[in-house]
Write a protein that holds these residues in place. Structure first.
Motif, PDB file in Angstrom:
ATOM      1  N   ASP A  97       0.868  -1.175   0.000  1.00 32.06           N
ATOM      2  CA  ASP A  97       0.000   0.000   0.000  1.00 32.06           C
ATOM      3  C   ASP A  97       0.907   1.227   0.000  1.00 32.06           C
ATOM      4  N   VAL A  98       0.932   1.950  -1.123  1.00 29.47           N
ATOM      5  CA  VAL A  98       1.887   3.045  -1.247  1.00 29.47           C
ATOM      6  C   VAL A  98       1.496   4.258  -0.412  1.00 29.47           C
ATOM      7  N   ASN A  99       0.334   4.238   0.193  1.00 29.95           N
ATOM      8  CA  ASN A  99      -0.082   5.349   1.053  1.00 29.95           C
ATOM      9  C   ASN A  99       0.315   5.116   2.510  1.00 29.95           C
ATOM     10  N   THR A 100       0.128   3.872   2.980  1.00 31.36           N
ATOM     11  CA  THR A 100       0.452   3.551   4.371  1.00 31.36           C
ATOM     12  C   THR A 100       1.754   2.769   4.498  1.00 31.36           C
ATOM     13  N   LEU A 101       2.287   2.283   3.344  1.00 33.79           N
ATOM     14  CA  LEU A 101       3.481   1.432   3.282  1.00 33.79           C
ATOM     15  C   LEU A 101       3.249   0.080   3.955  1.00 33.79           C
ATOM     16  N   HIS A 102       1.970  -0.308   4.106  1.00 34.46           N
ATOM     17  CA  HIS A 102       1.626  -1.623   4.675  1.00 34.46           C
ATOM     18  C   HIS A 102       1.856  -2.712   3.643  1.00 34.46           C
ATOM     19  N   ARG A 103       2.428  -3.842   4.063  1.00 36.63           N
ATOM     20  CA  ARG A 103       2.681  -4.971   3.184  1.00 36.63           C
ATOM     21  C   ARG A 103       1.601  -6.028   3.375  1.00 36.63           C
ATOM     22  N   ASP A 104       0.835  -6.279   2.334  1.00 37.03           N
ATOM     23  CA  ASP A 104      -0.223  -7.293   2.383  1.00 37.03           C
ATOM     24  C   ASP A 104       0.342  -8.602   1.840  1.00 37.03           C
ATOM     25  N   GLU A 105       0.793  -9.476   2.747  1.00 38.97           N
ATOM     26  CA  GLU A 105       1.422 -10.725   2.334  1.00 38.97           C
ATOM     27  C   GLU A 105       0.415 -11.778   1.919  1.00 38.97           C
ATOM     28  N   SER A 106      -0.887 -11.511   2.111  1.00 42.59           N
ATOM     29  CA  SER A 106      -1.921 -12.459   1.687  1.00 42.59           C
ATOM     30  C   SER A 106      -2.393 -12.205   0.256  1.00 42.59           C
ATOM     31  N   ALA A 107      -1.902 -11.133  -0.367  1.00 39.34           N
ATOM     32  CA  ALA A 107      -2.341 -10.785  -1.718  1.00 39.34           C
ATOM     33  C   ALA A 107      -1.925 -11.871  -2.710  1.00 39.34           C
ATOM     34  N   ASP A 108      -2.803 -12.150  -3.684  1.00 43.27           N
ATOM     35  CA  ASP A 108      -2.497 -13.152  -4.705  1.00 43.27           C
ATOM     36  C   ASP A 108      -2.524 -12.576  -6.114  1.00 43.27           C
ATOM     37  N   SER A 109      -2.665 -11.241  -6.237  1.00 46.49           N
ATOM     38  CA  SER A 109      -2.667 -10.613  -7.557  1.00 46.49           C
ATOM     39  C   SER A 109      -2.329  -9.132  -7.416  1.00 46.49           C
ATOM     40  N   LEU A 110      -1.973  -8.514  -8.535  1.00 45.12           N
ATOM     41  CA  LEU A 110      -1.766  -7.068  -8.604  1.00 45.12           C
ATOM     42  C   LEU A 110      -2.648  -6.512  -9.708  1.00 45.12           C
ATOM     43  N   SER A 111      -3.375  -5.441  -9.414  1.00 43.00           N
ATOM     44  CA  SER A 111      -4.233  -4.792 -10.396  1.00 43.00           C
ATOM     45  C   SER A 111      -3.593  -3.479 -10.852  1.00 43.00           C
ATOM     46  N   LEU A 112      -4.281  -2.765 -11.741  1.00 42.29           N
ATOM     47  CA  LEU A 112      -3.759  -1.535 -12.320  1.00 42.29           C
ATOM     48  C   LEU A 112      -3.241  -0.579 -11.257  1.00 42.29           C
ATOM     49  N   ASN A 113      -2.013  -0.096 -11.437  1.00 32.55           N
ATOM     50  CA  ASN A 113      -1.352   0.889 -10.591  1.00 32.55           C
ATOM     51  C   ASN A 113      -0.907   0.355  -9.231  1.00 32.55           C
TER      52      ASN A 113
END
Length: 417
Positions: free
Chosen positions: A354-370
Motif C-alpha cells: 500500500d503506497v499510502n500507508t506502506l503496509h505490506r499485504d502478504e496475503s495478496a495473490d494478484s496485482l491490479s492496475l497501478n
C-alpha cells in the motif's frame, strides 16, 4: 552543458503545469506565438490571468478538462544548465504515467496545495520517487498567495511531510514555498516571504549536484545492433552499437563479453561524428573490438573483474500497468531487459504494498492496475543484471503480454541469482 532531468508530481490541481509554464515563461524560453496562443486560449476559457499551464497541457482533451493526462515532456535551458521536464498526471488512475515520467529523473518535484496540505497522492508520488531511486526530492508548497504567504501554514506542511519522509529513503529533501501563478520564489526570491531563507526553485535546480553514472566503475554496454557494412571497402569492419549504461569506456580498455565470458580489448569508440576518446552514459556509440568474438544483440560488454550477475531468478518490485488483466502467480510474460528479451514466469507474489500507508499485504495473490508489489520471477535465459539501486538500466525491466503485445508492468530488480 550539464543536463538535469526532473519530474513533477502531486495531486490534481496542485499547479504542476502552471509551475512549469512559469519556469518556461520567466526564463524566456517560450516563443511569442506560443504566448499569444496561450493568451487567446485563456480568454476563450474565461480565465482571469494568462493560464501558463496551457504551455504544457498540449493535448486537446487536457485543455478541455483542465487536467494533465499524459506525461508531457518540455525542455528549457539557462546559462548554467539544460533541463528536461516530465510533467506527470496527478490522478490516481494515472500512477503508471508517473512511474514512466520519473524512471529517468535525477530529481522529483512534488507539489502540494498550501490550502489542502499533504494529500494521499502527495505521499503516493513521494514514495514512487524513492522506489524509483530518484536521488533528489523537492517539495514545493504552492499557492502560498492564497494563504497570505503564511509562515505558519508552511511550517505545518513542512513538518508533516518531513515526518512522513522519515519512513522513506530520501537522500536529499528540499522544501520551497512558491506561488506558480504569481511567480513567487520560482525564478527569483520573493519579498512576500521574508521569513523563508532558502533559495528560489530555479536556483536550486541550477545548482543541485547530480551524480553521474560516468563516475561508477561498473562498465555496462548492452549490445543493441551488430554493424556489418555490405561493402568491399568495409568488408573487415564489425562494430557493436548501443547506449552506454554505466562507467567510462575508452580505447585500449580490457573488456569481457557476456554471456560467453571471452575477454578482449576495445579497438575504437565512435559516434555518428567520428571516433571519440571516451564514452559514458547516456552516449550512443559503436564499439570495435581487437579480437573476433561472437557478439550479438542482447550481449553485455563489461569489465572482466566487475561483471553484472547472470541470473534467471529475480526478486523485483513491480508496478502493474495493465487495466484489462491483473498479475497472477504462474502467468508467463515476455521480459525485456536492456536489449535482451526472454520469457518469464511469476513464481511468487511476496506482498502487495500500500503506497499510502506502506503496509505490506502478504496475503495478496494478484496485482491490479497501478498497484505495486514484490514478486519473484524465473526467466528462460540468463539476464545480465544489477540491483536497480546500483544501475537503473541494468536493474530495470518491463513485462509484456505476449498475446496482446501490451506492456503490463515495469520492474526494479532488488536481488538476482
Amino acid at each position: 552543458m550539464d543536463i538535469l532531468r526532473f519530474a513533477t508530481a502531486g495531486s490534481v490541481d496542485d499547479g504542476k503545469s502552471t509551475l512549469i509554464g512559469r519556469l518556461l515563461y520567466d526564463t524566456k524560453t517560450v516563443f511569442e506565438d506560443q504566448i499569444e496562443s496561450v493568451e487567446r486560449a485563456s480568454r476563450e476559457r474565461g480565465d482571469e490571468h494568462t493560464n501558463l499551464a496551457l504551455l504544457t497541457d498540449g493535448l486537446r482533451a487536457e485543455r478541455e478538462q483542465g487536467i494533465t493526462i499524459d506525461v508531457a515532456y518540455r525542455y528549457f535551458a539557462t546559462p548554467k544548465r539544460t533541463f528536461i521536464i516530465a510533467d506527470t498526471p496527478g490522478h490516481i488512475q494515472y500512477t503508471r504515467n508517473m512511474v514512466t515520467g520519473a524512471s529517468t529523473a535525477d530529481l522529483a518535484l512534488v507539489l502540494v496545495d498550501a490550502r489542502k496540505g499533504i494529500l494521499e497522492q502527495s505521499r503516493r508520488h513521494a514514495f514512487l520517487a524513492t522506489l524509483l531511486e530518484v536521488p533528489h526530492l523537492v517539495l514545493c508548497i504552492n499557492k502560498m498567495d492564497l494563504v497570505d504567504y503564511s509562515q505558519e501554514v508552511y511550517d505545518r506542511i513542512h513538518d508533516e511531510f518531513r515526518a512522513f519522509a522519515t519512513k522513506l529513503r530520501i537522500p536529499d529533501l528540499t522544501v520551497v514555498p512558491v506561488s506558480a501563478l504569481k511567480g513567487d520564489n520560482v525564478v527569483t526570491r520573493s519579498p512576500n516571504m521574508p521569513w523563508y531563507e532558502g533559495s528560489s526553485l530555479l536556483h536550486h535546480l541550477e545548482n543541485v549536484h547530480v551524480a553521474s553514472d560516468r563516475n561508477l566503475i561498473d562498465v555496462r554496454f548492452p549490445v543493441q545492433y551488430v554493424i556489418r557494412p555490405q561493402s568491399d571497402a568495409w568488408h573487415d569492419y564489425r562494430g557493436y552499437a548501443g547506449q552506454v549504461a554505466g562507467g567510462v569506456i575508452k580505447k585500449g580498455d580490457e573488456v569481457m563479453v557476456l554471456p560467453s565470458g571471452f575477454t578482449t580489448r576495445i579497438a575504437s569508440v565512435a559516434t555518428a561524428d567520428g571516433e571519440v576518446d571516451e564514452a559514458y552514459p547516456p552516449m550512443s556509440v559503436t564499439i570495435r573490438l581487437e579480437d573476433e568474438i561472437d557478439v550479438s544483440r542482447g550481449d553485455m560488454i563489461c569489465r572482466p573483474r566487475n561483471a553484472p550477475v547472470a541470473a534467471q531468478n529475480l526478486d523485483a518490485m513491480v508496478c502493474w500497468m495493465d487495466e484489462s488483466a491483473s498479475l497472477q502467480v504462474g502467468r508467463k510474460y515476455a521480459i525485456k531487459h536492456t536489449t535482451r528479451t526472454a520469457r518469464a514466469v511469476v513464481r511468487d507474489l511476496q506482498y502487495r504494498l500500500d503506497v499510502n500507508t506502506l503496509h505490506r499485504d502478504e496475503s495478496a495473490d494478484s496485482l491490479s492496475l497501478n498497484e505495486v508489489g514484490r514478486v519473484r520471477l524465473r526467466t528462460t535465459a540468463p539476464l545480465m543484471t544489477d540491483e536497480y539501486s546500483r544501475n537503473r538500466t541494468t536493474g530495470g525491466f518491463v513485462l509484456v503480454d505476449e498475446a496482446t503485445n501490451r506492456t503490463v508492468a515495469a520492474g526494479m530488480i532488488t536481488s538476482a541469482g
